[in-house]
Design an enzyme around this catalytic site. Structure first.
Site, short mmCIF file in Angstrom:
data_model
loop_
_atom_site.label_atom_id
_atom_site.label_comp_id
_atom_site.label_asym_id
_atom_site.label_seq_id
_atom_site.Cartn_x
_atom_site.Cartn_y
_atom_site.Cartn_z
N GLY A 31 0.82 -1.21 0.00
CA GLY A 31 0.00 0.00 0.00
C GLY A 31 0.85 1.25 0.00
N SER A 50 0.03 5.36 -1.57
CA SER A 50 -0.79 6.45 -1.04
C SER A 50 -1.07 6.24 0.44
CB SER A 50 -2.13 6.53 -1.80
OG SER A 50 -2.90 5.35 -1.59
N GLY A 51 -1.63 7.27 1.06
CA GLY A 51 -2.11 7.17 2.43
C GLY A 51 -1.05 6.79 3.44
N ILE A 52 -1.42 5.91 4.37
CA ILE A 52 -0.54 5.52 5.45
C ILE A 52 0.71 4.82 4.93
CG2 ILE A 52 -0.34 4.13 7.55
CD1 ILE A 52 -3.44 4.41 7.79
N ASP A 86 2.30 -2.27 -4.44
CA ASP A 86 1.01 -1.61 -4.57
C ASP A 86 0.41 -1.97 -5.92
OD1 ASP A 86 -1.16 0.48 -4.71
OD2 ASP A 86 -0.14 1.20 -2.90
N ASP A 94 -1.58 -7.18 -7.13
CA ASP A 94 -3.02 -7.06 -6.93
C ASP A 94 -3.44 -8.17 -5.99
OD1 ASP A 94 -5.78 -7.05 -7.03
OD2 ASP A 94 -5.91 -6.84 -9.21
N GLY A 124 -5.04 -2.03 2.10
CA GLY A 124 -6.38 -2.47 2.48
C GLY A 124 -7.43 -1.72 1.71
N SER A 183 -7.87 -2.40 12.28
CA SER A 183 -8.79 -1.27 12.44
C SER A 183 -9.55 -1.44 13.74
CB SER A 183 -9.78 -1.22 11.27
OG SER A 183 -10.83 -0.30 11.52
N TYR A 236 -15.89 -5.92 5.92
CA TYR A 236 -14.77 -5.10 6.38
C TYR A 236 -14.47 -5.36 7.85
CZ TYR A 236 -11.73 -1.22 7.44
OH TYR A 236 -10.65 -0.49 7.85
#
Length: 264
Positions: free
Chosen positions: A16, A19-21, A40, A55, A81, A121, A161
């Site tokens: 991942g 982007s993001g975290i 990624d 993927d 995620g 999460s 989720y």
């Protein structure tokens, strides 16, 4: 050097990372001299040692990605995620089955003293209440049988989720137990809402509860907030922190226990 000098010259796989975290964690690592291998589905413009497209809905791409990683690694950060707005099977493929397959394939490459950190999460906080079901999925021996189990146990996107993150928390507890003899620690970080490009999708799938978290804590977390905890937790010097879930939510879940946050 920056605040994460312990990672200098360490080989770190970050999923991942585009982007993001994941991107923020990779940026911190690069700033401190780590050798980052970024995985990624989307391309990354970071100057990493190696970028590999993968993927998690396609297990053959995970196998191919691992074959492209030469030699040993020190740390695996499973940050990739997807939210519950996607098809439930996709959610389970990415958040659980792909994460598990990648970890299984890389585990023999992790040097003694290394670590694995999965991003879960606070949506997975009810893992103990659903432990039997979680353990049944995790008992499936491979990606394909895991998919078959998911098909036989249909759920909507939100539940998929939540369940996926329950599985990640329990998976780390299982892995942490049997990997400790090999000198490898496994932990999870469980964020609340985080300011990333897919936050709107999380709000859509989770609903009013996510808004309550934001109101009670005063703001959403930033990618920096979470990345800092991930890198702290993965620090090679933290030899005795293992099989633990660290909630990074501004104290929201503790507020539920303490009674200063009320649901409904």
């Amino acid at each position: 050097m920056g605040q994460y000098a312990v990672y200098r010259d360490k080989r770190v796989v970050v999923t991942g990372a585009a982007s993001g975290i994941g991107r923020q964690a990779a940026e911190f690592l690069l700033a401190d001299g780590a050798k980052v291998i970024a995985l990624d589905r989307n391309p990354s413009d970071l100057k990493v040692e190696q970028f590999i497209a993968v993927d998690f809905t396609q297990p053959e791409t995970i196998v191919a990605a691992v074959k492209k990683i030469d030699g040993e690694i020190d740390v695996l950060l499973n940050i990739a995620g997807v939210p519950g707005t996607l098809d439930p099977e996709v959610v389970m493929r990415v958040n659980v089955l792909g994460l598990r397959l990648l970890t299984d394939l890389l585990i023999d490459r992790i040097r003694r003293g290394g670590s694995v950190t999965h991003v879960a999460s606070i949506a997975g906080a009810q893992w103990a209440a659903h432990l039997d079901e979680v353990q049944r999925l995790l008992a499936t021996p491979d990606y394909e049988t895991g998919v078959a189990w998911v098909k036989d146990h249909p759920m909507d996107g939100k539940r998929a989720y939540d369940f996926s993150k329950e599985c990640v928390v329990v998976m780390a507890k299982q892995q942490g137990h049997w990997l400790r003899e090999r000198g490898v620690r496994v932990n999870t970080v469980s964020p609340g809402p985080v300011q990333t490009p897919i936050l709107k999708d999380f709000r859509e799938s989770v609903g009013p509860l996510l808004d309550l978290v934001t109101r009670e804590t005063g703001r959403d977390a930033t990618a920096t907030d979470i990345a800092r905890v991930i890198l702290f937790l993965s620090d090679p010097s933290l030899e005795w922190l293992n099989a633990t879930d660290v909630q990074v939510d501004g104290g929201f879940m503790s507020g539920l226990v303490g009674g200063w946050v009320k649901l409904g």
